[in-house]
Design a protein around this motif. Structure first.
Motif, PDB file in Angstrom:
ATOM      1  N   UNK A 195       0.748  -1.290   0.115  1.00 30.84           N
ATOM      2  CA  UNK A 195      -0.032   0.153  -0.165  1.00 30.84           C
ATOM      3  C   UNK A 195       0.886   1.199   0.034  1.00 30.84           C
ATOM      4  N   UNK A 196       1.955   1.128   0.749  1.00 32.40           N
ATOM      5  CA  UNK A 196       2.572   2.305   0.939  1.00 32.40           C
ATOM      6  C   UNK A 196       3.972   2.682   0.055  1.00 32.40           C
ATOM      7  N   UNK A 197       4.392   1.556  -0.708  1.00 33.54           N
ATOM      8  CA  UNK A 197       5.702   1.762  -1.505  1.00 33.54           C
ATOM      9  C   UNK A 197       5.235   1.852  -3.176  1.00 33.54           C
ATOM     10  N   UNK A 198       5.907   2.308  -3.843  1.00 31.60           N
ATOM     11  CA  UNK A 198       5.959   2.394  -4.956  1.00 31.60           C
ATOM     12  C   UNK A 198       6.968   1.776  -5.596  1.00 31.60           C
ATOM     13  N   UNK A 199       7.557   0.695  -4.845  1.00 29.42           N
ATOM     14  CA  UNK A 199       8.733  -0.138  -5.433  1.00 29.42           C
ATOM     15  C   UNK A 199       8.141  -1.181  -6.384  1.00 29.42           C
ATOM     16  N   UNK A 200       9.023  -1.563  -7.433  1.00 28.76           N
ATOM     17  CA  UNK A 200       8.727  -2.452  -8.458  1.00 28.76           C
ATOM     18  C   UNK A 200       8.514  -3.977  -7.831  1.00 28.76           C
ATOM     19  N   UNK A 201       7.665  -4.666  -8.712  1.00 30.02           N
ATOM     20  CA  UNK A 201       7.422  -5.824  -8.085  1.00 30.02           C
ATOM     21  C   UNK A 201       9.019  -6.664  -8.133  1.00 30.02           C
ATOM     22  N   UNK A 202       8.987  -7.736  -7.279  1.00 31.67           N
ATOM     23  CA  UNK A 202      10.089  -8.504  -7.345  1.00 31.67           C
ATOM     24  C   UNK A 202      10.361  -9.326  -8.893  1.00 31.67           C
ATOM     25  N   UNK A 203      11.725  -9.601  -9.358  1.00 34.15           N
ATOM     26  CA  UNK A 203      11.628 -10.287 -10.369  1.00 34.15           C
ATOM     27  C   UNK A 203      11.192 -11.693 -10.148  1.00 34.15           C
TER      28      UNK A 203
END
Length: 158
Positions: free
Chosen positions: A110-118
């Motif tokens: 919900x809180x981060x804009x980090x890309x999904x894991x490979x």
């Protein structure tokens, strides 16, 4: 007509994923030990029965407290009532870890804009989590697991 052991389901409807259970069974045993298919099926049936037993007793504990939703405390009480008190501490620790990981996952989503894991990162994380679970099940003793394919290994090192 079949007896209904579980609300609205026959006994044959209730099962656990065979591939996952087989993997867990194999991971818990030394590498040189083999398990016959009918033995694996028997172990899976025992797991299903154990889950049914704990669920049923948890429901009874919940009903005695005049609650409508089974809570973790009801499951812990059911373990005690059924004579599995020696496992309560370990089960509670696993529950707490799951709860923390779930909260962290929900917050991160919900809180981060980090890309999904490979896929490679996800595989590495899955292997780490399996290793932690094996260590917990073995009382802290780490049992070596199969190494990932060399291709995945190379990707993780890049």
């Amino acid at each position: 007509m079949e007896p209904m052991d579980i609300v609205g389901r026959t006994k044959e409807d209730a099962s656990l994923p065979k591939a996952t259970m087989t993997k867990i069974i194999k991971e818990m045993l030394p590498p040189d030990v083999r398990v016959a298919r009918d033995t694996q099926d028997l172990l899976i049936d025992c797991c299903v029965e154990f889950i049914n037993l704990i669920s049923s007793e948890s429901n009874e504990v919940c009903n005695r407290e005049e609650r409508r939703t089974i809570a973790p405390e009801h499951v812990l009480k059911a373990l005690e009532v059924l004579g599995f008190g020696e496992y309560i501490e370990e089960v509670y620790a696993a529950y707490e870890q799951h709860r923390l990981e779930t909260v962290d996952t929900v917050r991160a989503g919900k809180c981060s804009n980090v890309a999904e894991m490979t896929e490679e990162e996800a595989l590495a994380e899955q292997q780490r989590m399996f290793a932690e679970a094996r260590a917990r099940m073995n009382g802290g003793v780490t049992v070596p697991s199969k190494q990932p394919d060399s291709e995945v290994d190379q990707n993780l090192n890049n």
